[in-house]
Motif scaffolding. Structure first.
Motif, PDB file in Angstrom:
ATOM      1  N   THR A 225       0.806  -1.215   0.000  1.00 64.53           N
ATOM      2  CA  THR A 225       0.000   0.000   0.000  1.00 64.53           C
ATOM      3  C   THR A 225       0.840   1.266   0.000  1.00 64.53           C
ATOM      4  N   SER A 226       2.151   1.157   0.235  1.00 71.44           N
ATOM      5  CA  SER A 226       3.014   2.338   0.256  1.00 71.44           C
ATOM      6  C   SER A 226       4.371   1.997  -0.313  1.00 71.44           C
ATOM      7  N   VAL A 227       5.098   3.046  -0.698  1.00 73.79           N
ATOM      8  CA  VAL A 227       6.452   2.861  -1.225  1.00 73.79           C
ATOM      9  C   VAL A 227       7.367   2.291  -0.149  1.00 73.79           C
ATOM     10  N   ALA A 228       7.200   2.774   1.092  1.00 71.13           N
ATOM     11  CA  ALA A 228       8.038   2.272   2.184  1.00 71.13           C
ATOM     12  C   ALA A 228       7.863   0.769   2.362  1.00 71.13           C
ATOM     13  N   ASP A 229       6.608   0.301   2.294  1.00 71.29           N
ATOM     14  CA  ASP A 229       6.373  -1.137   2.413  1.00 71.29           C
ATOM     15  C   ASP A 229       7.021  -1.895   1.267  1.00 71.29           C
ATOM     16  N   PHE A 230       7.012  -1.331   0.075  1.00 71.81           N
ATOM     17  CA  PHE A 230       7.637  -1.961  -1.087  1.00 71.81           C
ATOM     18  C   PHE A 230       9.139  -2.130  -0.862  1.00 71.81           C
ATOM     19  N   TYR A 231       9.776  -1.140  -0.255  1.00 74.53           N
ATOM     20  CA  TYR A 231      11.215  -1.188  -0.025  1.00 74.53           C
ATOM     21  C   TYR A 231      11.622  -2.207   1.034  1.00 74.53           C
ATOM     22  N   VAL A 232      10.779  -2.389   2.078  1.00 74.76           N
ATOM     23  CA  VAL A 232      11.181  -3.233   3.215  1.00 74.76           C
ATOM     24  C   VAL A 232      10.170  -4.336   3.497  1.00 74.76           C
ATOM     25  N   ALA A 233       9.434  -4.777   2.481  1.00 75.46           N
ATOM     26  CA  ALA A 233       8.493  -5.892   2.616  1.00 75.46           C
ATOM     27  C   ALA A 233       7.520  -5.682   3.761  1.00 75.46           C
ATOM     28  N   ALA A 234       7.056  -4.428   3.899  1.00 66.23           N
ATOM     29  CA  ALA A 234       6.060  -4.061   4.921  1.00 66.23           C
ATOM     30  C   ALA A 234       6.532  -4.352   6.343  1.00 66.23           C
ATOM     31  N   ARG A 235       7.833  -4.478   6.524  1.00 64.62           N
ATOM     32  CA  ARG A 235       8.401  -4.766   7.860  1.00 64.62           C
ATOM     33  C   ARG A 235       7.753  -5.993   8.495  1.00 64.62           C
ATOM     34  N   ALA A 236       7.494  -6.995   7.693  1.00 67.45           N
ATOM     35  CA  ALA A 236       6.745  -8.158   8.173  1.00 67.45           C
ATOM     36  C   ALA A 236       7.490  -9.472   7.971  1.00 67.45           C
ATOM     37  N   VAL A 237       8.789  -9.432   7.740  1.00 67.01           N
ATOM     38  CA  VAL A 237       9.555 -10.651   7.491  1.00 67.01           C
ATOM     39  C   VAL A 237       9.926 -11.283   8.825  1.00 67.01           C
ATOM     40  N   ARG A 238       9.546 -12.535   9.011  1.00 62.21           N
ATOM     41  CA  ARG A 238       9.784 -13.223  10.267  1.00 62.21           C
ATOM     42  C   ARG A 238      11.263 -13.581  10.411  1.00 62.21           C
ATOM     43  N   PRO A 239      11.734 -13.780  11.669  1.00 59.64           N
ATOM     44  CA  PRO A 239      13.173 -13.924  11.915  1.00 59.64           C
ATOM     45  C   PRO A 239      13.870 -15.027  11.117  1.00 59.64           C
ATOM     46  N   TRP A 240      13.318 -16.243  11.086  1.00 58.48           N
ATOM     47  CA  TRP A 240      14.043 -17.327  10.423  1.00 58.48           C
ATOM     48  C   TRP A 240      14.050 -17.143   8.906  1.00 58.48           C
ATOM     49  N   ARG A 241      12.962 -16.593   8.378  1.00 52.54           N
ATOM     50  CA  ARG A 241      12.941 -16.298   6.948  1.00 52.54           C
ATOM     51  C   ARG A 241      13.900 -15.169   6.623  1.00 52.54           C
ATOM     52  N   ASN A 242      13.927 -14.177   7.472  1.00 49.52           N
ATOM     53  CA  ASN A 242      14.876 -13.078   7.297  1.00 49.52           C
ATOM     54  C   ASN A 242      16.307 -13.576   7.438  1.00 49.52           C
ATOM     55  N   GLY A 243      16.539 -14.465   8.397  1.00 50.36           N
ATOM     56  CA  GLY A 243      17.875 -15.028   8.575  1.00 50.36           C
ATOM     57  C   GLY A 243      18.329 -15.838   7.380  1.00 50.36           C
ATOM     58  N   ALA A 244      17.399 -16.596   6.777  1.00 51.66           N
ATOM     59  CA  ALA A 244      17.752 -17.350   5.568  1.00 51.66           C
ATOM     60  C   ALA A 244      18.094 -16.414   4.418  1.00 51.66           C
ATOM     61  N   ALA A 245      17.369 -15.286   4.312  1.00 49.24           N
ATOM     62  CA  ALA A 245      17.675 -14.316   3.266  1.00 49.24           C
ATOM     63  C   ALA A 245      19.050 -13.684   3.491  1.00 49.24           C
ATOM     64  N   ILE A 246      19.369 -13.356   4.740  1.00 51.83           N
ATOM     65  CA  ILE A 246      20.703 -12.823   5.043  1.00 51.83           C
ATOM     66  C   ILE A 246      21.769 -13.854   4.706  1.00 51.83           C
ATOM     67  N   GLY A 247      21.522 -15.112   5.081  1.00 47.57           N
ATOM     68  CA  GLY A 247      22.472 -16.169   4.758  1.00 47.57           C
ATOM     69  C   GLY A 247      22.672 -16.318   3.265  1.00 47.57           C
ATOM     70  N   ALA A 248      21.579 -16.174   2.500  1.00 54.25           N
ATOM     71  CA  ALA A 248      21.696 -16.267   1.042  1.00 54.25           C
ATOM     72  C   ALA A 248      22.534 -15.135   0.487  1.00 54.25           C
ATOM     73  N   GLU A 249      22.380 -13.926   1.031  1.00 56.42           N
ATOM     74  CA  GLU A 249      23.162 -12.784   0.562  1.00 56.42           C
ATOM     75  C   GLU A 249      24.642 -12.957   0.871  1.00 56.42           C
ATOM     76  N   PHE A 250      24.931 -13.564   2.018  1.00 54.35           N
ATOM     77  CA  PHE A 250      26.326 -13.694   2.428  1.00 54.35           C
ATOM     78  C   PHE A 250      27.036 -14.867   1.766  1.00 54.35           C
ATOM     79  N   THR A 251      26.302 -15.860   1.321  1.00 49.50           N
ATOM     80  CA  THR A 251      26.934 -17.033   0.718  1.00 49.50           C
ATOM     81  C   THR A 251      26.887 -16.915  -0.802  1.00 49.50           C
ATOM     82  N   GLY A 252      27.534 -15.892  -1.309  1.00 49.70           N
ATOM     83  CA  GLY A 252      27.604 -15.661  -2.746  1.00 49.70           C
ATOM     84  C   GLY A 252      28.795 -16.367  -3.365  1.00 49.70           C
ATOM     85  N   ALA A 253      29.326 -15.753  -4.418  1.00 52.54           N
ATOM     86  CA  ALA A 253      30.416 -16.367  -5.164  1.00 52.54           C
ATOM     87  C   ALA A 253      31.640 -16.623  -4.301  1.00 52.54           C
ATOM     88  N   VAL A 254      31.916 -15.724  -3.368  1.00 51.11           N
ATOM     89  CA  VAL A 254      33.122 -15.869  -2.548  1.00 51.11           C
ATOM     90  C   VAL A 254      33.048 -17.108  -1.675  1.00 51.11           C
TER      91      VAL A 254
END
Length: 487
Positions: A28-57
């Protein structure tokens, strides 16, 4: 090998497109679009962080370094783990309570300067482009090695898919793709690695035996400490990691997200030493990012090796794609919010521009190892955003003039030293020089410019450090009095 690799890559790309673009969540807002409405649960958010950190390196580069140089390279992942501890202790909850969405947002909110927002956005863009170039170059190397296609096909596949996902549903789509890609990577790399390890120990691999000692790489204590310093302090300033703090529902959720990421990354930390050890056995004296993907065909030639190579190629592209999605989303959000703050149209324009710039720089540059590019990004982050966040959160006398001077001194020196390293000169180690200089200059210039403290410093500090029910009345009362406290 070509058909298996193509199949693995295609599966990952199609899965990402389907998850990211089919029925994306509408906000409903641009802010929600940028940060997924601030509704990402911890383990899902943690998996996303893990995915970002486990790149090519992590998936390819570190294993190649361990295969080449031996045990000292095992310290590299420790820096990232230390970085999350620092972020958890100093940054996560206060930054989440600030209510901002990006690092430049925080800089403008905390120091009251729109010019500072634009200035820090340029540094976010530079760090993000280094990360994207690392993923694109690695994708090109993998594509050419496994399929025979030109490298630009790999760049285009990763860039196009990541852009489609981010355009479709913003941070919500990016999060869904990253969380799924983390498990794809974990299953692919650990599963294939354990099969190869068992084959070696069952006697199906001729010869072998681990070389003794540390190898022939840079084994100096200053070199190891520099990598640890860059990773530990640079983690807090990476735009695609920090945005995960904002996507959490509250400060407690943000802290739990970081803890979840540490647990998941601890499991994934088995991958580099596992493949590095197998690389030492199968390719004595050789190294590079190709070692991981060549192991199955070398150790188990034939159909089994081809199938395992296909699984690894899927895991590798999941790594490139997950990191690229996060970086594109975070950097494009910062750029679009700086240039034009109305609507998601500016985000889409910024995303297209950032993607094009990354592809152009990748095409213009000589292929550089992903480790070198990512360490350069960590070093720049450590010498710029680390001092901004630490001092901005914990020291109320910081001023915009101090931040600009600190970025110019610490970040500029780090950039020069990194450039000298890339042309073959061995100067003083970049983070060891840039980080203390940035802190010192920020403090000194801030003390010399006390008249430039923003209005409402006490209210800002209360908002960041006190629980929300306690901070609310203090913020309102301090705002009414126009507080300019500097003590």
């Amino acid at each position: 090998m070509t058909l298996a690799a193509l199949a693995g890559i295609a599966v990952v790309l199609v899965l990402a497109v389907v998850m990211g673009t089919v029925r994306p969540r509408r906000y409903t807002s641009v802010a929600d679009f940028y940060v997924a409405a601030r509704a990402v649960r911890p383990w899902r958010n943690g998996a996303a962080i893990g995915a970002e950190f486990t790149g090519a390196v992590v998936c390819l580069g570190l294993a190649g370094l361990i295969a080449t140089h031996g045990a000292p390279m095992l310290w590299y992942p420790v820096g990232a783990a230390a970085g999350f501890v620092v972020v958890l202790a100093l940054v996560v909850a206060p930054l989440r309570r600030s209510g901002t969405f990006t690092l430049p947002d925080f800089a403008e909110w905390r120091l009251g300067s729109a010019r500072l927002r634009r200035f820090t956005t340029c540094w976010v863009l530079g760090i993000g482009l280094l990360f994207l170039m690392a993923q694109f170059h690695a994708a090109g190397i993998v594509t050419r090695m496994l399929t025979g296609l030109p490298p630009w096909v790999g760049w285009a596949a990763v860039a196009g898919t990541a852009a489609c996902v981010a355009l479709a549903g913003g941070m919500g789509s990016v999060t869904s793709v990253q969380a799924s890609q983390f498990w794809v990577k974990l299953v692919a790399f650990l599963g294939v690695g354990l099969v190869l390890w068992c084959a070696w120990h069952c006697g199906q691999i001729p010869g072998g035996g681990l070389p003794g000692g540390y190898g022939s790489g840079d084994q100096s204590l200053p070199g190891v400490l520099t990598v640890l310093l860059a990773c530990a302090l640079g983690t807090m300033g990476l735009p695609h990691v920090v945005v995960r703090v904002y996507a959490a529902p509250d400060g407690r959720g943000a802290r739990r997200s970081i803890v979840a990421a540490q647990v998941l990354l601890g499991v994934f930390a088995l991958v580099p030493p596992l493949y590095g050890t197998l690389g030492q056995v199968s390719f004595p004296g050789a190294g590079g990012e190709e070692v991981v993907l060549l192991l199955p065909s070398r150790m188990l030639p034939g159909v089994v090796g081809n199938v395992l190579t296909g699984a690894l190629s899927a895991g590798a592209f999941a790594a490139f794609l997950a990191t690229s999605c996060g970086v594109l989303g975070a950097v494009s959000g910062a750029v679009s919010a700086c240039v034009a703050r109305a609507g998601t149209g500016s985000f889409r324009v910024a995303l297209a521009a950032v993607t094009g710039a990354a592809l152009l720089l990748t095409a213009m540059s000589v292929p550089v190892g992903s480790v070198e590019l990512v360490l350069a990004a960590f070093s720049l982050s450590a010498a710029t955003f680390c001092p901004l966040l630490v001092l901005g959160i914990w020291w109320r006398r910081l001023t915009a003039a101090g931040v600009v001077a600190g970025f110019a001194a610490g970040g500029g020196l780090t950039a020069v030293l990194v450039g000298l390293e890339w042309v073959g000169v061995n100067p003083f180690l970049p983070p060891a020089a840039g980080v203390p200089l940035a802190f010192a200059v920020m403090v000194m210039i801030s003390l010399l410019t006390p008249g430039r403290l923003p209005v409402g410093v006490a209210a800002m500090m209360a908002r960041m450090h006190l629980p929300e029910p306690v901070a609310g009345p203090l913020i309102d009362r301090s705002s009414r009095h126009g507080d300019r406290s500097s003590s």
